[in-house]
Design a protein around this motif. Structure first.
Motif, PDB file in Angstrom:
ATOM      1  N   ASP A  28       0.856  -1.138  -0.253  1.00  0.00           N
ATOM      2  CA  ASP A  28       0.242   0.117  -0.066  1.00  0.00           C
ATOM      3  C   ASP A  28       0.925   1.239  -0.288  1.00  0.00           C
ATOM      4  OD1 ASP A  28       0.026   0.155   2.981  1.00  0.00           O
ATOM      5  OD2 ASP A  28      -0.863  -1.518   2.854  1.00  0.00           O
ATOM      6  N   ILE A  29       1.390   1.749   0.993  1.00  0.00           N
ATOM      7  CA  ILE A  29       1.662   3.275   0.938  1.00  0.00           C
ATOM      8  C   ILE A  29       2.963   2.916   0.416  1.00  0.00           C
ATOM      9  CG2 ILE A  29       3.507   4.932   2.906  1.00  0.00           C
ATOM     10  CD1 ILE A  29       0.937   3.858   4.510  1.00  0.00           C
ATOM     11  N   GLY A  30       3.433   1.491   0.495  1.00  0.00           N
ATOM     12  CA  GLY A  30       5.615   1.769   0.128  1.00  0.00           C
ATOM     13  C   GLY A  30       5.304   1.210  -1.034  1.00  0.00           C
ATOM     14  N   GLY A  31       4.292   0.837  -2.415  1.00  0.00           N
ATOM     15  CA  GLY A  31       4.005   1.048  -3.151  1.00  0.00           C
ATOM     16  C   GLY A  31       3.484   1.973  -4.092  1.00  0.00           C
ATOM     17  N   TYR A  32       2.829   2.606  -3.701  1.00  0.00           N
ATOM     18  CA  TYR A  32       2.337   3.681  -4.521  1.00  0.00           C
ATOM     19  C   TYR A  32       2.093   4.816  -3.284  1.00  0.00           C
ATOM     20  CZ  TYR A  32      -0.332  -0.451  -6.180  1.00  0.00           C
ATOM     21  OH  TYR A  32      -0.464  -1.744  -6.063  1.00  0.00           O
ATOM     22  N   SER A  33       2.517   6.220  -5.044  1.00  0.00           N
ATOM     23  CA  SER A  33       1.708   7.465  -4.187  1.00  0.00           C
ATOM     24  C   SER A  33       1.036   8.377  -3.786  1.00  0.00           C
ATOM     25  CB  SER A  33       2.729   8.683  -5.328  1.00  0.00           C
ATOM     26  OG  SER A  33       4.364   8.062  -4.853  1.00  0.00           O
ATOM     27  N   TYR A  34      -0.079   7.656  -3.684  1.00  0.00           N
ATOM     28  CA  TYR A  34      -1.536   7.598  -3.626  1.00  0.00           C
ATOM     29  C   TYR A  34      -1.712   7.729  -2.040  1.00  0.00           C
ATOM     30  CZ  TYR A  34      -2.083   7.502  -8.371  1.00  0.00           C
ATOM     31  OH  TYR A  34      -2.571   7.579  -9.651  1.00  0.00           O
ATOM     32  N   VAL A  35      -1.279   8.425  -1.230  1.00  0.00           N
ATOM     33  CA  VAL A  35      -1.149   8.782   0.229  1.00  0.00           C
ATOM     34  C   VAL A  35      -1.809   9.726   0.762  1.00  0.00           C
ATOM     35  CG1 VAL A  35      -0.168   8.970   3.190  1.00  0.00           C
ATOM     36  CG2 VAL A  35       0.309   7.406   0.843  1.00  0.00           C
ATOM     37  N   SER A  36      -3.498   9.714   1.227  1.00  0.00           N
ATOM     38  CA  SER A  36      -3.967  11.076   1.624  1.00  0.00           C
ATOM     39  C   SER A  36      -4.398  11.117   3.065  1.00  0.00           C
ATOM     40  CB  SER A  36      -5.106  10.868   1.181  1.00  0.00           C
ATOM     41  OG  SER A  36      -4.989  10.283  -0.433  1.00  0.00           O
ATOM     42  N   TRP A  37      -4.519  12.322   3.440  1.00  0.00           N
ATOM     43  CA  TRP A  37      -4.741  12.517   4.824  1.00  0.00           C
ATOM     44  C   TRP A  37      -6.076  12.944   5.153  1.00  0.00           C
ATOM     45  CZ3 TRP A  37      -1.962  10.239   8.854  1.00  0.00           C
ATOM     46  CH2 TRP A  37      -0.639  10.273   8.808  1.00  0.00           C
ATOM     47  N   TYR A  38      -6.880  13.062   6.144  1.00  0.00           N
ATOM     48  CA  TYR A  38      -8.407  13.826   6.446  1.00  0.00           C
ATOM     49  C   TYR A  38      -7.760  14.261   7.504  1.00  0.00           C
ATOM     50  CZ  TYR A  38      -9.255  11.055   2.085  1.00  0.00           C
ATOM     51  OH  TYR A  38      -9.363  10.288   0.725  1.00  0.00           O
ATOM     52  N   GLN A  39      -9.279  15.343   8.090  1.00  0.00           N
ATOM     53  CA  GLN A  39      -8.942  15.742   9.410  1.00  0.00           C
ATOM     54  C   GLN A  39     -10.532  15.433   9.349  1.00  0.00           C
ATOM     55  OE1 GLN A  39      -9.605  19.570   9.253  1.00  0.00           O
ATOM     56  NE2 GLN A  39      -7.870  20.065  11.343  1.00  0.00           N
ATOM     57  N   GLN A  40     -11.016  15.167  10.484  1.00  0.00           N
ATOM     58  CA  GLN A  40     -12.577  15.229  10.843  1.00  0.00           C
ATOM     59  C   GLN A  40     -12.735  15.624  12.355  1.00  0.00           C
ATOM     60  OE1 GLN A  40     -14.001  11.498  11.443  1.00  0.00           O
ATOM     61  NE2 GLN A  40     -16.194  11.774  10.855  1.00  0.00           N
ATOM     62  N   HIS A  41     -13.748  16.531  12.797  1.00  0.00           N
ATOM     63  CA  HIS A  41     -14.301  17.802  13.840  1.00  0.00           C
ATOM     64  C   HIS A  41     -15.036  16.137  14.194  1.00  0.00           C
ATOM     65  CE1 HIS A  41     -11.713  21.042  12.500  1.00  0.00           C
ATOM     66  NE2 HIS A  41     -11.453  20.605  13.789  1.00  0.00           N
ATOM     67  N   PRO A  42     -15.260  16.893  15.094  1.00  0.00           N
ATOM     68  CA  PRO A  42     -16.544  15.466  15.669  1.00  0.00           C
ATOM     69  C   PRO A  42     -17.775  15.888  15.399  1.00  0.00           C
ATOM     70  CG  PRO A  42     -15.378  17.099  17.820  1.00  0.00           C
ATOM     71  CD  PRO A  42     -14.674  17.025  16.548  1.00  0.00           C
ATOM     72  N   GLY A  43     -19.157  15.095  14.958  1.00  0.00           N
ATOM     73  CA  GLY A  43     -19.647  15.197  14.034  1.00  0.00           C
ATOM     74  C   GLY A  43     -19.695  15.872  13.056  1.00  0.00           C
ATOM     75  N   LYS A  44     -18.585  15.756  12.057  1.00  0.00           N
ATOM     76  CA  LYS A  44     -18.427  16.609  11.138  1.00  0.00           C
ATOM     77  C   LYS A  44     -17.915  15.499   9.537  1.00  0.00           C
ATOM     78  CE  LYS A  44     -19.860  20.668  12.264  1.00  0.00           C
ATOM     79  NZ  LYS A  44     -21.147  21.258  11.472  1.00  0.00           N
ATOM     80  N   ALA A  45     -18.085  15.487   8.374  1.00  0.00           N
ATOM     81  CA  ALA A  45     -17.830  14.727   7.848  1.00  0.00           C
ATOM     82  C   ALA A  45     -15.811  15.091   7.254  1.00  0.00           C
ATOM     83  CB  ALA A  45     -18.579  14.845   6.446  1.00  0.00           C
ATOM     84  N   PRO A  46     -15.563  14.158   7.064  1.00  0.00           N
ATOM     85  CA  PRO A  46     -14.115  14.465   6.779  1.00  0.00           C
ATOM     86  C   PRO A  46     -13.988  14.760   5.833  1.00  0.00           C
ATOM     87  CG  PRO A  46     -14.087  12.057   6.978  1.00  0.00           C
ATOM     88  CD  PRO A  46     -15.433  12.782   7.088  1.00  0.00           C
ATOM     89  N   LYS A  47     -12.740  15.658   5.934  1.00  0.00           N
ATOM     90  CA  LYS A  47     -12.238  17.106   5.385  1.00  0.00           C
ATOM     91  C   LYS A  47     -10.848  16.224   4.475  1.00  0.00           C
ATOM     92  CE  LYS A  47     -10.865  21.204   4.785  1.00  0.00           C
ATOM     93  NZ  LYS A  47     -10.367  22.953   5.556  1.00  0.00           N
ATOM     94  N   LEU A  48     -10.443  16.784   3.245  1.00  0.00           N
ATOM     95  CA  LEU A  48      -9.124  16.579   2.590  1.00  0.00           C
ATOM     96  C   LEU A  48      -8.015  17.412   2.687  1.00  0.00           C
ATOM     97  CD1 LEU A  48      -7.614  13.918   0.637  1.00  0.00           C
ATOM     98  CD2 LEU A  48      -8.183  15.820  -1.005  1.00  0.00           C
ATOM     99  N   MET A  49      -6.960  16.900   3.414  1.00  0.00           N
ATOM    100  CA  MET A  49      -5.673  17.911   3.733  1.00  0.00           C
ATOM    101  C   MET A  49      -4.663  17.627   3.283  1.00  0.00           C
ATOM    102  SD  MET A  49      -7.780  19.187   6.705  1.00  0.00           S
ATOM    103  CE  MET A  49      -6.570  20.373   6.695  1.00  0.00           C
ATOM    104  N   ILE A  50      -4.629  16.654   2.395  1.00  0.00           N
ATOM    105  CA  ILE A  50      -3.509  15.843   1.745  1.00  0.00           C
ATOM    106  C   ILE A  50      -3.577  14.629   0.678  1.00  0.00           C
ATOM    107  CG2 ILE A  50      -0.742  15.755   1.814  1.00  0.00           C
ATOM    108  CD1 ILE A  50      -0.621  17.721   2.887  1.00  0.00           C
TER     109      ILE A  50
END
Lengths: 110, 119
Positions: A28-50
């Protein structure tokens, strides 16, 4: 497909920097350059950060940065602000049209 | 402005079926790849499945826990994505998010729809 491994918690004081790691495998991580990061505040939908390891969507502060080394990806938040307190999730493409998420890290701004 | 609005959540008994809808606006839905991601109460995010655009084949892929029970479809004329959930289990209880997916990332998320499976 196993979940990616994240520390359950991280913390820092306002103005400091904190780094959250996300460990996977060469399938997964080591094999591809498709890593993402999401931020999620309580009760909210995730938000793409990276996305694609290092890229920031429009509107995301440059205090947020991403990197990858071998099978581990990292999210660094510099100049911590109180509004950065949230849950953070990593994800990676895992081949065979699969996507895998990390278990999440709760970031506390002390 | 990209908007994704899920609907159709609710309560179902184990073994029953439920269909979620996601109405999209603010982008060209017909060329978009879309995914469903779920989050069980107090737990992390879990990828459910993805559908490609029809021009890219329109094929679907699913996570192992739902493969064979869930299907994803789309109606490009209505800008709507669907998640058909059959043979529901208590473990399927979660908030289900539809997302706009590009290059391995979910760039936009809906507000989520709660599905509760309980006898």
């Amino acid at each position: 497909q196993s979940a990616l491994t994240q520390p359950p918690s991280a913390s820092g004081s306002p103005g400091q920097s904190v780094t959250i790691t996300c460990t996977g495998t060469s399938s997964d991580i080591g094999g591809y350059s498709y890593v993402s990061w999401y931020q999620q505040h309580p009760g909210k939908a995730p938000k793409l950060m990276i996305y694609e390891v290092t890229k920031r969507p429009s509107g995301v502060p440059d205090r947020f940065s991403g990197s990858k080394s071998a099978n581990t990806a990292s999210l660094t938040v510099s100049g911590l602000q109180t509004e950065d307190e949230a849950d953070y999730y990593c994800s990676s493409y895992a081949g065979s049209n699969n996507l895998v998420f990390g278990g999440g890290t709760k970031l506390t701004v002390l | 402005e990209v908007q994704l609005v899920e609907s159709g959540g609710g309560l179902a008994k184990p073994g029953e079926s439920l269909r979620l809808s996601c109405t999209a606006s603010g982008f060209t839905f017909s060329t978009a790849w879309m995914t469903w991601v779920r989050q069980a109460p107090g737990r992390g995010l879990e990828w459910v499945g993805r559908i490609k655009s029809k021009t890219d084949g329109g094929t679907t892929d699913f996570a192992a826990p739902v493969r064979g029970r869930f299907t994803i479809s789309r109606d490009d004329s209505k800008n709507t994505l669907y998640l058909q959930m059959n043979s529901l289990k208590t473990d399927d209880t979660a908030v289900y998010y539809c997302t706009l997916y590009t290059f391995g990332s979910s760039h936009y998320w809906g507000q989520g729809a709660l599905v509760t499976v309980s006898s």
